[in-house]
Motif scaffolding. Structure first.
Motif, PDB file in Angstrom:
ATOM      1  N   ILE A 299       0.816  -1.339   0.261  1.00 40.78           N
ATOM      2  CA  ILE A 299      -0.027   0.030   0.138  1.00 40.78           C
ATOM      3  C   ILE A 299       0.845   1.323   0.030  1.00 40.78           C
ATOM      4  O   ILE A 299       0.676   2.410  -0.843  1.00 40.78           O
ATOM      5  CB  ILE A 299      -0.928   0.048   1.278  1.00 40.78           C
ATOM      6  N   ALA A 300       1.935   1.374   0.638  1.00 43.41           N
ATOM      7  CA  ALA A 300       2.713   2.216   1.080  1.00 43.41           C
ATOM      8  C   ALA A 300       3.488   2.777  -0.471  1.00 43.41           C
ATOM      9  O   ALA A 300       3.798   4.010  -0.695  1.00 43.41           O
ATOM     10  CB  ALA A 300       3.788   2.240   2.010  1.00 43.41           C
ATOM     11  N   ALA A 301       3.740   1.757  -1.019  1.00 46.76           N
ATOM     12  CA  ALA A 301       4.492   1.819  -2.434  1.00 46.76           C
ATOM     13  C   ALA A 301       3.624   2.291  -3.523  1.00 46.76           C
ATOM     14  O   ALA A 301       4.043   2.806  -4.571  1.00 46.76           O
ATOM     15  CB  ALA A 301       5.316   0.711  -2.614  1.00 46.76           C
ATOM     16  N   SER A 302       2.372   2.187  -3.252  1.00 47.08           N
ATOM     17  CA  SER A 302       1.442   2.376  -4.346  1.00 47.08           C
ATOM     18  C   SER A 302       1.156   3.864  -4.572  1.00 47.08           C
ATOM     19  O   SER A 302       0.930   4.618  -3.617  1.00 47.08           O
ATOM     20  CB  SER A 302       0.004   1.681  -4.092  1.00 47.08           C
ATOM     21  N   PRO A 303       1.247   4.567  -5.933  1.00 50.99           N
ATOM     22  CA  PRO A 303       0.773   6.062  -5.728  1.00 50.99           C
ATOM     23  C   PRO A 303      -0.698   6.294  -5.744  1.00 50.99           C
ATOM     24  O   PRO A 303      -0.967   7.555  -5.666  1.00 50.99           O
ATOM     25  CB  PRO A 303       1.507   6.224  -7.373  1.00 50.99           C
TER      26      PRO A 303
END
Length: 155
Positions: A50-54
């Protein structure tokens, strides 16, 4: 009673155990969530994805420095409505002993304001059919039960 000092912020990995405990304590969710430390690597992997998703953001609500709620947003752009973008709100959870203090409203209103700032067409969410109190809550905030959702479980 209003939660005047509710602070909404992006979640960090340090919030993971508090977030997981919110879901594990939910008798209606039916997702099999657990606070068992053996499951933490699964949650950590999901958090990092989730944190890596833009287009996805995980948030927490804090009251007096303590995590008392969480929700996730996703931006989706479709070809309908002339290629407009919408904000999807998912996994809304307020700690059971903190309900009725305005925390849920603060989280949802925060999401709505972000969507407005970004010029999105709408904010949408789904709610488990058994959560009648949640449905009344969302309707009080201006949401309309306009569609019927379908799910196909794969796991």
């Amino acid at each position: 009673m209003q939660a005047h000092s509710t602070r909404i912020r992006e979640a960090t990995e340090n919030d993971l155990e508090a977030i997981v405990s919110l879901f594990a304590d939910d008798p209606l969710g039916g997702h099999g969530d657990t606070a068992d430390p053996e499951a933490l690597p699964c949650y950590r992997a999901a958090f990092r994805k989730i944190a890596a998703s833009p287009n996805e953001t995980l948030y927490v609500a804090e009251l007096d420095g303590e995590v008392v709620g969480t929700f996730q947003t996703m931006v989706t752009t479709t070809m309908t409505a002339r290629g407009s973008s919408s904000l999807i709100v998912e996994a809304v959870q307020t700690r059971a002993d903190m309900r009725g203090r305005g925390i849920g409203a603060a989280m949802i209103n925060f999401a709505i304001e972000r969507a407005r700032e970004e010029g999105m067409r709408l904010v949408q969410l789904t709610s488990n059919a058994v959560r009648k109190d949640a449905h009344r809550f969302y309707e009080r905030l201006g949401f309309t039960p306009s569609h019927i959702g379908f799910k196909l479980k794969l796991k």
